[in-house]
Motif scaffolding. Structure first.
Motif, PDB file in Angstrom:
ATOM      1  N   VAL A  37       0.828  -1.201   0.000  1.00 27.24           N
ATOM      2  CA  VAL A  37       0.000   0.000   0.000  1.00 27.24           C
ATOM      3  C   VAL A  37       0.868   1.259   0.000  1.00 27.24           C
ATOM      4  O   VAL A  37       1.803   1.384   0.798  1.00 27.24           O
ATOM      5  CB  VAL A  37      -0.923   0.019   1.235  1.00 27.24           C
ATOM      6  N   GLY A  38       0.558   2.175  -0.893  1.00 30.51           N
ATOM      7  CA  GLY A  38       1.286   3.437  -0.940  1.00 30.51           C
ATOM      8  C   GLY A  38       1.067   4.145  -2.262  1.00 30.51           C
ATOM      9  O   GLY A  38       0.439   3.604  -3.178  1.00 30.51           O
ATOM     10  N   PRO A  39       1.593   5.352  -2.404  1.00 27.65           N
ATOM     11  CA  PRO A  39       1.430   6.126  -3.642  1.00 27.65           C
ATOM     12  C   PRO A  39       2.159   5.483  -4.815  1.00 27.65           C
ATOM     13  O   PRO A  39       3.118   4.731  -4.629  1.00 27.65           O
ATOM     14  CB  PRO A  39       2.049   7.491  -3.298  1.00 27.65           C
ATOM     15  N   LYS A  40       1.730   5.800  -6.018  1.00 26.67           N
ATOM     16  CA  LYS A  40       2.404   5.318  -7.222  1.00 26.67           C
ATOM     17  C   LYS A  40       3.821   5.885  -7.298  1.00 26.67           C
ATOM     18  O   LYS A  40       4.094   6.984  -6.828  1.00 26.67           O
ATOM     19  CB  LYS A  40       1.643   5.747  -8.478  1.00 26.67           C
ATOM     20  N   GLY A  41       4.705   5.101  -7.907  1.00 24.59           N
ATOM     21  CA  GLY A  41       6.062   5.570  -8.134  1.00 24.59           C
ATOM     22  C   GLY A  41       6.961   5.516  -6.922  1.00 24.59           C
ATOM     23  O   GLY A  41       8.047   6.098  -6.923  1.00 24.59           O
ATOM     24  N   LEU A 249      -6.608  12.299 -14.170  1.00 29.37           N
ATOM     25  CA  LEU A 249      -7.324  12.043 -12.917  1.00 29.37           C
ATOM     26  C   LEU A 249      -6.362  11.708 -11.777  1.00 29.37           C
ATOM     27  O   LEU A 249      -6.568  12.135 -10.633  1.00 29.37           O
ATOM     28  CB  LEU A 249      -8.333  10.907 -13.116  1.00 29.37           C
ATOM     29  N   GLU A 250      -5.327  10.950 -12.077  1.00 29.52           N
ATOM     30  CA  GLU A 250      -4.353  10.599 -11.035  1.00 29.52           C
ATOM     31  C   GLU A 250      -3.565  11.828 -10.583  1.00 29.52           C
ATOM     32  O   GLU A 250      -3.196  11.933  -9.412  1.00 29.52           O
ATOM     33  CB  GLU A 250      -3.419   9.502 -11.531  1.00 29.52           C
ATOM     34  N   THR A 251      -3.327  12.759 -11.506  1.00 32.19           N
ATOM     35  CA  THR A 251      -2.688  14.022 -11.126  1.00 32.19           C
ATOM     36  C   THR A 251      -3.592  14.785 -10.170  1.00 32.19           C
ATOM     37  O   THR A 251      -3.141  15.323  -9.148  1.00 32.19           O
ATOM     38  CB  THR A 251      -2.403  14.887 -12.372  1.00 32.19           C
ATOM     39  N   ARG A 273     -12.987  11.101  -3.252  1.00 28.82           N
ATOM     40  CA  ARG A 273     -13.807   9.912  -3.522  1.00 28.82           C
ATOM     41  C   ARG A 273     -14.304   9.921  -4.960  1.00 28.82           C
ATOM     42  O   ARG A 273     -14.316   8.890  -5.634  1.00 28.82           O
ATOM     43  CB  ARG A 273     -14.993   9.846  -2.550  1.00 28.82           C
ATOM     44  N   GLN A 274     -14.726  11.091  -5.451  1.00 29.00           N
ATOM     45  CA  GLN A 274     -15.264  11.175  -6.810  1.00 29.00           C
ATOM     46  C   GLN A 274     -14.177  10.958  -7.867  1.00 29.00           C
ATOM     47  O   GLN A 274     -14.431  10.338  -8.899  1.00 29.00           O
ATOM     48  CB  GLN A 274     -15.954  12.528  -7.004  1.00 29.00           C
ATOM     49  N   ILE A 275     -12.974  11.456  -7.601  1.00 24.01           N
ATOM     50  CA  ILE A 275     -11.872  11.229  -8.536  1.00 24.01           C
ATOM     51  C   ILE A 275     -11.527   9.747  -8.585  1.00 24.01           C
ATOM     52  O   ILE A 275     -11.318   9.170  -9.659  1.00 24.01           O
ATOM     53  CB  ILE A 275     -10.628  12.054  -8.143  1.00 24.01           C
TER      54      ILE A 275
END
Length: 299
Positions: A37-41, A249-251, A273-275
């Motif tokens: 679990v964690g942010p991309k990259g 969207l990820e940005t 949540r919506q993103i």
């Protein structure tokens, strides 16, 4: 005293994940199901691949067989995103469900070239509840020769029953010093954009056009509440291709989350949540433009 194996040579940062997994591997106590679990990259997939190589007996220094400039995948390693990409290229219907079915079939079979088979679901956040429930059946009675690694930005997006049967390994954003060690020429402006993502930092350093685009996207999301309907629709038109839509969207997710962590608000939580919902829709073959328009116009 427990042994610790250094099977993560070349990994930047993540000392806690390195220690937890190194000890478990060295002492024969590696969990059969894990969630990174964690942010991309931040190294989640890199660590998963390093772990798979170690389990398959492929040392860091072992030569890789290559064809057409691509490393051949070990036959006992399943990469969810690669199979998903192939199905999408073939314009198959319900590609995420089909890939989930494929990974379950892979886990039910015997290893081909080693004693362990490793499945890496690096698109875990894109799994529907139906796909997760199907996967749960495999987790309830795992075969002894299987290791499953799910990669997620937030385990709350997964069914509680999956999380309860897994060991969660957390990966944090890399600090600026770690990124500068790998990329000594990186600017403070890029560091601010990437928010601890080494993978994204590497991309922006070599692609000035992408950097410019990323700066404009960040500015859009930072001033979202001031954007007109016309401006929102203009972005959905520019980002109408699936890959571009996910990047856009990820940005937004990264920018809004950074703001939210500084000053948590109910409105910010709703936007996040919506993103996330829009990202899942786009990844599951919903028309990208339609998904983005519905999300942005509702904000």
């Amino acid at each position: 005293m427990e042994k610790i194996a250094d099977i993560f040579d070349g990994l930047t940062g993540q000392p806690r994940a390195r220690e937890v997994l190194g000890v478990a591997y060295a002492n024969g106590k590696l969990p059969q199901t894990m969630i990174f679990v964690g942010p991309k990259g931040t190294g989640r997939k890199t660590v998963a691949m390093m772990l798979a190589r170690a389990l398959h007996g492929q040392g860091q220094g072992s030569p890789s067989v290559r064809r057409d400039n691509k490393e051949l995948r070990h036959p006992d390693t399943f990469i969810f995103s690669e199979v998903l990409a192939e199905l999408r290229a073939q314009e198959q219907s319900s590609p995420i469900k089909r890939t989930t079915d494929a990974v379950m079939k892979f886990l039910s079979m015997s290893p081909i070239a080693s004693k362990i088979k490793v499945a890496i679901i690096d698109e875990a956040d894109s799994l529907s509840e139906e796909s997760q429930n199907a996967l749960l059946k495999t987790l309830e009675e795992p075969l002894a020769d299987s290791v499953l690694i799910l990669i997620s930005e937030d385990e709350k997006r997964l069914l509680p029953t999956i999380v309860s049967r897994s060991v969660v390994v957390r990966f944090g954003p890399l600090n600026d010093a770690d990124i500068k060690t790998v990329l000594p020429g990186i600017s403070d402006e890029i560091l601010k954009i990437v928010q601890g993502s080494l993978g994204l930092a590497k991309e922006l350093l070599v692609d000035l056009e992408k950097l410019d685009e990323m700066q404009k996207m960040c500015q859009f999301w930072l001033t979202l509440n001031k954007q007109s309907t016309e401006d929102k629709l203009k972005w959905t038109e520019m980002m109408r291709e699936r890959e571009s839509a996910v990047k856009f969207l990820e940005t937004g997710l990264r920018v809004i989350r950074s703001e939210w962590l500084t000053q948590p608000t109910e409105a910010g939580d709703r936007v996040l949540r919506q993103i996330r919902t829009a990202i899942l829709q786009v990844k599951d073959n919903v028309n990208p433009r339609v998904a983005m328009e519905a999300m942005l116009l509702a904000l």
